[in-house]
Design a protein around this motif. Structure first.
Motif, short mmCIF file in Angstrom:
data_model
loop_
_atom_site.label_atom_id
_atom_site.label_comp_id
_atom_site.label_asym_id
_atom_site.label_seq_id
_atom_site.Cartn_x
_atom_site.Cartn_y
_atom_site.Cartn_z
N ALA A 119 0.84 -1.21 0.00
CA ALA A 119 0.00 0.00 0.00
C ALA A 119 0.87 1.26 0.00
O ALA A 119 0.53 2.26 -0.64
CB ALA A 119 -0.93 0.00 1.21
N LEU A 120 2.00 1.20 0.70
CA LEU A 120 2.94 2.32 0.70
C LEU A 120 3.53 2.51 -0.69
O LEU A 120 3.61 3.64 -1.20
CB LEU A 120 4.04 2.05 1.73
N ASN A 121 3.92 1.42 -1.31
CA ASN A 121 4.45 1.49 -2.67
C ASN A 121 3.46 2.13 -3.64
O ASN A 121 3.84 2.86 -4.55
CB ASN A 121 4.80 0.09 -3.18
N ALA A 122 2.18 1.83 -3.42
CA ALA A 122 1.13 2.32 -4.32
C ALA A 122 0.69 3.74 -4.00
O ALA A 122 -0.15 4.29 -4.70
CB ALA A 122 -0.07 1.38 -4.26
N GLY A 123 1.22 4.31 -2.92
CA GLY A 123 0.84 5.66 -2.55
C GLY A 123 -0.48 5.75 -1.81
O GLY A 123 -1.03 6.85 -1.63
N GLN A 124 -1.00 4.63 -1.35
CA GLN A 124 -2.29 4.61 -0.65
C GLN A 124 -2.14 4.91 0.83
O GLN A 124 -3.12 5.23 1.50
CB GLN A 124 -2.97 3.25 -0.88
N VAL A 125 -0.93 4.77 1.35
CA VAL A 125 -0.57 5.26 2.68
C VAL A 125 0.75 6.00 2.53
O VAL A 125 1.46 5.83 1.53
CB VAL A 125 -0.43 4.12 3.72
N GLN A 126 1.08 6.83 3.52
CA GLN A 126 2.30 7.61 3.42
C GLN A 126 3.44 7.05 4.27
O GLN A 126 4.61 7.34 4.03
CB GLN A 126 2.03 9.06 3.83
N MET A 127 3.11 6.27 5.30
CA MET A 127 4.12 5.63 6.14
C MET A 127 3.61 4.25 6.51
O MET A 127 2.43 3.92 6.33
CB MET A 127 4.41 6.47 7.39
N LEU A 169 10.14 2.03 10.87
CA LEU A 169 9.17 3.01 10.39
C LEU A 169 9.57 3.36 8.96
O LEU A 169 10.71 3.78 8.72
CB LEU A 169 9.17 4.27 11.26
N LEU A 170 8.65 3.18 8.03
CA LEU A 170 8.94 3.29 6.61
C LEU A 170 8.20 4.45 5.95
O LEU A 170 7.11 4.83 6.39
CB LEU A 170 8.54 2.01 5.88
N SER A 171 8.79 4.95 4.89
CA SER A 171 8.11 5.87 3.99
C SER A 171 8.76 5.73 2.62
O SER A 171 9.44 4.74 2.35
CB SER A 171 8.16 7.30 4.52
#
Length: 342
Positions: A97-105, A232-234
């Motif tokens: 979801a992060l890769n897809a830009g659907q979440v930011q972190m 913690l990722l972004s």
């Protein structure tokens, strides 16, 4: 893979249960809840304070207690951010979801994230917020007496599969002699009870669930020298324009992690309310996990490179994951959170 639908409202944060049956379904959910870091807008829980909004992907187990505590104790708002927590049954789904830009972190294990770096070179790991060699456990099925009796192991791609491989190696068993069967965590204890699987290595509560069904917990991953961390990722594009917001998240998470360690009962209540995790599971998890926000060390980086070699040597990736690019050593001390009005 589905997660249960869970929705709770509190000041300055929300928790959303997401079903990833299709990408379109998730995208519709994301659009309905506000997905940018702009000020208060549709779906905002900022109470009109104008705090930057973002969505953070988390898992549904006690290891994510700091995120739930940050919401329950008002720490997101205290540090000037408006957070939606989006729950996923597996950490890898949150990274997708992060890769897809659907979440930011997102919060996720080091091992699972390293295996996904090749799919998105923009992934960035900012800090460690927990580590443990005791939370993941090796479970043998009811009819399995020793490791040498294992013929099939249930695994979840990423940390679980790495842990299973290292376990077999520690017993002098060639991993190629054991069939790995990819399964969803919630299904694995029942499959083991039925005899469809001989063993597995997973995080709680699935070892305890297996024990309830007649399986046996043999040892922890730390017993054979393996520990994990949560990052913690972004992503680099988002971080470029939202450094201050990320720093505020880090500060809130640091305070929450301290609260988890000092007050397990409060952490257990917050996690039960947000993720329906029984309080006893979280209290036990705090005993097995070392929660605390910190920067990366040289020793950490050596371990990450070893994990990267695992993915390359087993043919799971075509090129060795670029850990040095993803792991932002020094980001935490270089980006202290700014107070409101500064």
């Amino acid at each position: 893979m589905k997660t249960a639908s869970r929705s709770t409202s509190r000041p300055s944060h929300r928790i959303t249960g997401v079903s990833l049956v299709t990408a379109a379904l998730f995208a519709a959910t994301a659009c309905g809840a506000g997905t940018t870091d702009a000020g208060a807008g549709p779906g905002s829980g900022g109470g009109g304070k104008g705090h930057p909004q973002l969505r953070i992907a988390v898992g549904i187990d006690a290891s994510y207690a700091p995120f739930y505590v940050a919401g329950a104790e008002g720490l997101w708002a205290k540090h000037g951010v408006d957070v939606d927590l989006v729950q996923f049954a597996k950490g890898g789904e949150g990274v997708d979801a992060l890769n897809a830009g659907q979440v930011q972190m997102a919060g996720n294990s080091d091992a699972t994230t390293i295996g996904l770096l090749g799919q998105n070179p923009d992934l960035r790991s900012l800090l460690v917020y927990e580590n443990s060699g005791r939370y993941l456990k090796v479970v043998l099925g009811p009819g399995v007496k020793t490791a040498k009796d294992i013929r099939k192991m249930a695994v979840v791609p990423g940390l679980s599969e790495l842990a299973a491989t290292r376990f077999l190696e520690s017993k002098g068993i060639k991993p190629g002699s054991v069939e790995f069967v990819t399964s969803d965590p919630a299904e694995i204890p029942a499959l083991t009870k039925k005899g469809d699987m001989d063993a597995y290595v997973l995080w709680e509560p699935w070892p305890s669930k297996g024990e309830e069904l007649g399986a046996k917990i043999l040892e922890t991953t730390g017993d054979y020298g393996l520990s994990y961390q949560h990052w913690l990722l972004s992503t680099s594009p988002w971080l470029k324009d939202n450094k201050d917001t990320a720093a505020k998240v880090a500060a809130a998470l640091a305070e929450a992690a301290e609260k988890v360690e000092s007050d397990p009962d409060t952490a257990a209540k917050a996690t039960e309310d947000a993720a329906k995790i029984p309080t006893a599971q979280t209290v036990n998890a705090v005993k097995e996990i070392d929660f605390g926000v910190r920067d990366f060390t040289a020793e950490d980086l050596k371990g990450y490179e070893d994990t990267a070699r695992f993915y390359l040597d087993t043919g799971k990736v075509k090129a060795r994951p670029d850990v040095a690019r993803a792991v932002q050593r020094g980001w935490l001390p270089d980006n202290p959170a700014q107070t409101e009005g500064s």
